[in-house]
Design a protein around this motif. Structure first.
Motif, PDB file in Angstrom:
ATOM      1  N   ALA A   1       3.396   6.093  -5.238  1.00 55.28           N
ATOM      2  CA  ALA A   1       4.011   7.307  -4.696  1.00 55.28           C
ATOM      3  C   ALA A   1       4.817   8.057  -5.751  1.00 55.28           C
ATOM      4  O   ALA A   1       4.933   9.285  -5.694  1.00 55.28           O
ATOM      5  N   GLN A   2       5.377   7.308  -6.709  1.00 51.08           N
ATOM      6  CA  GLN A   2       6.154   7.979  -7.747  1.00 51.08           C
ATOM      7  C   GLN A   2       5.339   8.191  -9.024  1.00 51.08           C
ATOM      8  O   GLN A   2       5.868   8.588 -10.060  1.00 51.08           O
ATOM      9  N   GLY A   3       4.027   7.937  -8.924  1.00 46.12           N
ATOM     10  CA  GLY A   3       3.139   8.217 -10.047  1.00 46.12           C
ATOM     11  C   GLY A   3       3.167   7.188 -11.159  1.00 46.12           C
ATOM     12  O   GLY A   3       2.686   7.444 -12.268  1.00 46.12           O
ATOM     13  N   SER A   4       3.696   6.017 -10.881  1.00 48.54           N
ATOM     14  CA  SER A   4       3.765   4.955 -11.894  1.00 48.54           C
ATOM     15  C   SER A   4       2.507   4.093 -11.848  1.00 48.54           C
ATOM     16  O   SER A   4       1.856   3.977 -10.805  1.00 48.54           O
ATOM     17  N   GLN A   5       2.193   3.505 -12.981  1.00 48.26           N
ATOM     18  CA  GLN A   5       1.081   2.553 -13.016  1.00 48.26           C
ATOM     19  C   GLN A   5       1.459   1.333 -12.190  1.00 48.26           C
ATOM     20  O   GLN A   5       2.573   0.828 -12.278  1.00 48.26           O
ATOM     21  N   SER A   6       0.531   0.852 -11.389  1.00 49.02           N
ATOM     22  CA  SER A   6       0.859  -0.256 -10.481  1.00 49.02           C
ATOM     23  C   SER A   6       0.733  -1.597 -11.184  1.00 49.02           C
ATOM     24  O   SER A   6      -0.346  -2.183 -11.247  1.00 49.02           O
ATOM     25  N   TRP A   7       1.862  -2.080 -11.696  1.00 48.46           N
ATOM     26  CA  TRP A   7       1.865  -3.415 -12.283  1.00 48.46           C
ATOM     27  C   TRP A   7       1.752  -4.493 -11.200  1.00 48.46           C
ATOM     28  O   TRP A   7       1.429  -5.642 -11.501  1.00 48.46           O
ATOM     29  N   VAL A   8       2.000  -4.129  -9.944  1.00 48.47           N
ATOM     30  CA  VAL A   8       1.781  -5.068  -8.841  1.00 48.47           C
ATOM     31  C   VAL A   8       0.296  -5.413  -8.760  1.00 48.47           C
ATOM     32  O   VAL A   8      -0.090  -6.583  -8.639  1.00 48.47           O
ATOM     33  N   GLN A   9      -0.549  -4.391  -8.843  1.00 50.86           N
ATOM     34  CA  GLN A   9      -1.988  -4.629  -8.874  1.00 50.86           C
ATOM     35  C   GLN A   9      -2.374  -5.430 -10.109  1.00 50.86           C
ATOM     36  O   GLN A   9      -3.195  -6.351 -10.047  1.00 50.86           O
ATOM     37  N   GLN A  10      -1.785  -5.084 -11.238  1.00 53.36           N
ATOM     38  CA  GLN A  10      -2.097  -5.764 -12.492  1.00 53.36           C
ATOM     39  C   GLN A  10      -1.810  -7.260 -12.397  1.00 53.36           C
ATOM     40  O   GLN A  10      -2.541  -8.080 -12.954  1.00 53.36           O
ATOM     41  N   LEU A  11      -0.757  -7.618 -11.671  1.00 52.65           N
ATOM     42  CA  LEU A  11      -0.368  -9.019 -11.554  1.00 52.65           C
ATOM     43  C   LEU A  11      -1.161  -9.773 -10.495  1.00 52.65           C
ATOM     44  O   LEU A  11      -1.654 -10.878 -10.745  1.00 52.65           O
TER      45      LEU A  11
END
Length: 328
Positions: free
Chosen positions: A126-136
């Protein structure tokens, strides 16, 4: 932040002639939130998760991520290495956003974990950040379906954040993973519509892991609904899980990863409506048990005691959610 004398965890390290390698802070449990406390501890000791969260620039302070970041930063900067923290701000935001948790009922820690991970992922996007949650946490599996008439094989890829595994008495994570990918025959009312044959046909299907995640979460399906009792009952089956794990249900060209167990959420009691959760985590080579505000160092042999029971005893402590990190 606790009493004036040495805490249990401090005494544990003193007895083995070592200093606390980092801060070990318990969480208050005033509103039946052991289900959440155990998840927040397990994620805190996921080093990559903690690092990404603490360093994340957050556009809005009115988010779960901002409250969780504030909690973790307070923990790592605390003047004391032991004591008790409040998760009130985090939980207040969670309860506002999800009415399921907006009460003092006993909830399922797995349900909370998956909601929390997905919520953090949504807030990052939502804030346009890369999703490190997905990465992990994100992995990918593929479902292969073979038409038994024309022999054509179709593939459907899907992503996952965790693997929910069926359990049986005296089984293991490896056998549960193998069953997860067993070949299933689709027949009768469940026949598969084959595009090549342009009609429904009998088929064989199986699901294999195509892209394993960096953090593998295995959820053991220990709760089963009983029509007779009209409620969920607990399967306290003995399910062995290793400290190191290689996936045995992958596609042929899948990148191979060796996983190391670093956290386990344990369930105690006869069912998730009435039981209790605690977290056991690995920190600097030591296993630490977090039971809300009670924190102690435990022997690695304790892990075998939370495999479950070979007898039908519903209240024994059982490993429920396992967290593995890829070592390469």
């Amino acid at each position: 932040m606790g009493g004036t004398g040495p805490s249990k965890i401090e005494k544990d390290f003193e007895q083995c002639g070592e200093e606390l390698p980092e801060r070990y802070l318990g969480f208050e449990n005033k509103d039946n939130i052991c289900y959440a406390n155990s998840v927040l501890q397990a994620l805190y000791f996921c080093q990559d998760f903690r690092k990404y969260l603490i360093n994340q620039k957050i556009a809005s302070r009115d988010t779960v991520m901002s409250q969780l970041q504030e909690l973790y930063i307070t923990m790592i900067t605390s003047k004391r290495k032991t004591g008790v923290m409040s998760t009130k701000n985090v939980m207040s935001k969670c309860k506002v956003l999800n009415e399921l948790f907006d009460n003092d009922d006993h909830h399922d820690s797995h349900e909370f974990l998956i909601w929390l991970i997905n919520r953090l992922d949504e807030e990052l996007k939502a804030q346009g950040s890369q999703s490190w949650v997905q990465q992990l946490f994100e992995g990918k599996f593929t479902t292969q379906t073979k038409c038994l008439c024309c022999q054509n094989v179709t593939h459907r890829d899907e992503v996952f954040m965790d693997l929910s595994l069926d359990v049986k008495q005296n089984c293991s994570i490896l056998s549960s993973l193998k069953r997860y990918s067993e070949i299933e025959t689709l027949s009768g009312a469940d026949k598969f519509y084959c595009e090549t044959c342009a009609c429904k046909q009998e088929a064989q299907t199986r699901t294999l892991i195509k892209d394993p995640p960096n953090i593998l979460i295995c959820h053991l399906k220990r709760f089963k609904y009983s029509d007779e009792l009209r409620r969920y009952t607990k399967l306290s089956y003995r399910v062995a899980f290793p400290s190191q794990l290689r996936l045995n249900n992958t596609v042929d060209n899948c990148p191979e990863k060796l996983y190391e167990l670093f956290a386990c959420i344990v369930h105690l009691g006869p069912g998730f409506q009435y039981g209790h959760y605690m977290a056991i985590v690995k920190s600097h080579g030591h296993w630490i048990r977090f039971d809300d505000d009670y924190v102690e160092k435990v022997d690695e042999a304790l892990i075998q005691h939370i495999f479950g029971s070979s007898k039908e005893i519903g209240s024994v402590p059982c490993g429920y959610i396992l967290f593995y990190r890829a070592t390469f």
